[in-house]
Structure formats: C-alpha cells, structure tokens
Design a protein around this motif. Structure first.
Motif, PDB file in Angstrom:
ATOM      1  N   PHE A 296       0.826  -1.211   0.000  1.00 32.05           N
ATOM      2  CA  PHE A 296       0.000   0.000   0.000  1.00 32.05           C
ATOM      3  C   PHE A 296       0.857   1.258   0.000  1.00 32.05           C
ATOM      4  O   PHE A 296       0.488   2.271  -0.586  1.00 32.05           O
ATOM      5  N   VAL A 297       1.994   1.192   0.682  1.00 30.94           N
ATOM      6  CA  VAL A 297       2.811   2.409   0.790  1.00 30.94           C
ATOM      7  C   VAL A 297       3.690   2.599  -0.445  1.00 30.94           C
ATOM      8  O   VAL A 297       3.742   3.681  -1.020  1.00 30.94           O
ATOM      9  N   ILE A 298       4.375   1.533  -0.853  1.00 31.50           N
ATOM     10  CA  ILE A 298       5.363   1.687  -1.929  1.00 31.50           C
ATOM     11  C   ILE A 298       4.786   1.296  -3.274  1.00 31.50           C
ATOM     12  O   ILE A 298       4.986   1.982  -4.270  1.00 31.50           O
ATOM     13  N   GLY A 299       4.045   0.193  -3.291  1.00 27.75           N
ATOM     14  CA  GLY A 299       3.670  -0.394  -4.567  1.00 27.75           C
ATOM     15  C   GLY A 299       2.606   0.380  -5.327  1.00 27.75           C
ATOM     16  O   GLY A 299       2.616   0.409  -6.548  1.00 27.75           O
ATOM     17  N   ARG A 300       1.676   0.985  -4.576  1.00 31.65           N
ATOM     18  CA  ARG A 300       0.577   1.667  -5.254  1.00 31.65           C
ATOM     19  C   ARG A 300       1.039   2.943  -5.914  1.00 31.65           C
ATOM     20  O   ARG A 300       1.704   3.758  -5.320  1.00 31.65           O
ATOM     21  N   LYS A 301       0.648   3.089  -7.154  1.00 37.35           N
ATOM     22  CA  LYS A 301       0.814   4.392  -7.791  1.00 37.35           C
ATOM     23  C   LYS A 301      -0.522   5.068  -7.693  1.00 37.35           C
ATOM     24  O   LYS A 301      -1.523   4.558  -8.210  1.00 37.35           O
ATOM     25  N   ASP A 302      -0.577   6.216  -7.018  1.00 37.59           N
ATOM     26  CA  ASP A 302      -1.870   6.859  -6.864  1.00 37.59           C
ATOM     27  C   ASP A 302      -2.368   7.351  -8.215  1.00 37.59           C
ATOM     28  O   ASP A 302      -1.685   8.098  -8.907  1.00 37.59           O
TER      29      ASP A 302
END
Lengths: 68, 259
Positions: free
Chosen positions: A60-66
C-alpha cells in the motif's frame, strides 16, 4: 505438532488470522484493480501473500501508484 | 466554509480510493490486538521455541492488564507512528508533484480551507484508526488478562491520541515543505523519534514537550498513576499542531500566490 499439544485456544488467535487475511485480500483486490504498480505485479502478489502484515503495508505504501 | 466542506469531502474520497480507510485502521487494530494475545501466550511460545536446556524453568510474573495496555501503546510508538507517517506523507507533496494543486489554485481558492481539509481528514483517519486499535486492545486485555480501570485507560488513550495527532501534523507540515516521499518520511519520523527520546534523556527540560506525551499516557496506566505536567504538555502539543498548520498554510501560499 507441538502447537497442538500445548493447547493453544484457537478461538483467541482466529480473529488475528482473520484480520490478516482480510488485509491481504484487500491488498490483492487493490493490486488486481491497479493499472500500474511500482515494480512487477507478480512480485507484489508474492510479497502480499507471504509477507503477512508488513507485506501488505509495503504494497500500500510503496507499490501503489496513486491514480491522479 | 463551503470550500472547506468540498475539499474535506474530496480528501475523504481520495483516502477511500487509495484504500487508506481500510488498511490503516486494520493495521492499527492488528497491532492493538496482537500485544495482549502475545503476552498471554508468552510462556507457551517460549516452551515451544525449544532451545532451552532441560530442567530450566522460566517464571514470568503474569503482567497486569494496565501493563499490557502500556506495552500496546509502546507498539504504537514504533510501528504505529511509522504506519501513520507513511500513510499521510504524500497528502500535500503528491498533489504538488502531479500538478493537481496547481490546477486547484488556478482558481480563487482559500489556502486555509485547502490546508484545513487536509488537516481535518488526517486527524479523522488517525483518530478512527487509533480508537479502533486501542479499543480492540482494551477489549482483549480485559477478556484474557485482567480488568483495567476504565478512567485510566481513557485518559491514557486521549493523551496518546494527542501524540499521534502531533506526529500527523508534523508529517503534513514536512509534506508541504519537501518533495521526495522518502525525505518526508525520514525527516518527520526522525523528528518525532528525537522528541520522544529527548524526553527520556532530559526529563527535566522536556516536561511540557509533546515528546513526553507517550510517557505521560503510560504513567496514567501505572497503579496510582499521576502524570507530571500532563496539562501543559497537552496544551503545548495542541499549540504545536496549530503552528504547524499555520506554517503549512503560509508555505502553500508562498508557492502558489505568484501564479
């Protein structure tokens, strides 16, 4: 099998396992829906499934590209 | 006020879309529940770990409910703060980098309501997550370890919540100042850690420091707990949150007012 002998009451631990499963499932759903992630998707699947809480958090912190 | 409501709704929607409203409360809940369960089963865990010489016995005095809750708060001080900082660190800098804030401020929009919506949504996420996690910890502690005095639990929780608010506000301020996400995380985590360590090393000079709030809430949980300087620390912490807010507004204004 030791765990069975010591008589760990699973009713207490089950909620924890359940929460962890929910977190992992939410992570996987989000991953499935995401168009792009940082790093390959199959890698994140492994991280979420194997790396219990921290794996999902890392996704959720690193992998997601908003999406913006 | 209209603008604030609009921005607030947008922030909440965005937090929902990025799954923050799901995973942050969940992780806080797990952190809270884990501590009482682990404490309860420590003897069994040690026994099945197995590399103990035969005949050796370890007797661990069963901890009281209040002690377990204090340990739970300790968990939040390390992993909880980390999760909090990581989840809100890009709230301001992310929009700046993706150009969304440039688009917003092309219109006559109040900087205060823009920043206030960020602050309000961050505070509600933190409050909901901590309330859920701490409530879970409390419930489990009472169920499997022992009763705790409700007044002390609530007091400790409120003071701890203030500390989390402080950390969140600090992160948002840093997010308005810096661009790279790792830098934001590093600076705000480092500052929060330093503050809380300083109140351990120099208790004389940091009576009212926000960094002493975790200790204050642990003290409330001690038997006949009486915390020193609690009100002062709480007020100073609220003042700090407000100052961080004002500084961030000023910073956003500087950046965008020239157009």
């Amino acid at each position: 099998m030791d765990a069975m002998n010591t008589g760990i009451p699973w009713s207490l631990i089950a909620p924890l396992i359940g929460l962890q499963l929910i977190l992992a499932v939410i992570g996987l759903i989000s991953l499935y829906k995401a168009e792009a992630t940082r790093g390959p998707k199959w890698l994140w699947v492994i991280i979420i499934v194997c790396g219990n809480i921290l794996g999902s958090v890392a996704y959720f912190v690193i992998g997601r590209k908003d999406a913006s | 006020m209209m603008q604030f409501k609009l921005f607030f709704r947008k922030e909440m929607l965005e937090m929902g879309r990025s799954y923050k409203w799901l995973w942050v409360p969940l992780v806080f809940l797990m952190l809270g529940v884990m501590q009482p369960v682990m404490t309860r089963f420590m003897p069994e865990i040690l026994k099945s770990a197995g590399n103990m010489p035969k005949g050796m016995t370890i007797t661990i005095a069963p901890p009281s409910g209040a002690e377990v809750l204090a340990q739970t708060l300790g968990q939040y001080s390390s992993i909880g703060i980390l999760i909090l900082v990581l989840s809100v660190m890009t709230m301001i800098s992310g929009e700046r980098q993706s150009g969304v804030s440039q688009m917003i401020f092309a219109k006559p929009v109040s900087y205060v309501s823009y920043a206030a919506a960020k602050w309000a949504s961050m505070l509600s996420l933190v409050t909901a997550s901590f309330a859920l996690g701490y409530g879970g910890a409390w419930y489990y502690t009472v169920q499997i370890i022992g009763a705790v005095e409700a007044g002390a639990v609530v007091k400790a929780g409120l003071f701890y919540l203030l500390w989390l608010w402080f950390a969140g506000a600090l992160t948002l301020l840093v997010s308005s100042l810096l661009d790279p996400a790792p830098g934001i995380a590093f600076v705000s985590l480092g500052a929060a850690l330093l503050l809380s360590m300083a109140s351990g090393w120099l208790p004389r000079y940091t009576v009212y420091s926000p960094g002493s709030l975790p200790q204050i809430s642990a003290q409330w949980l001690e038997p006949a707990g009486e915390a020193k300087g609690a009100v002062g620390a709480a007020l100073l912490c609220l003042a700090c949150i407000f100052i961080f807010f004002a500084a961030a507004v000023y910073r956003i204004k500087l950046r965008y007012s020239k157009g």
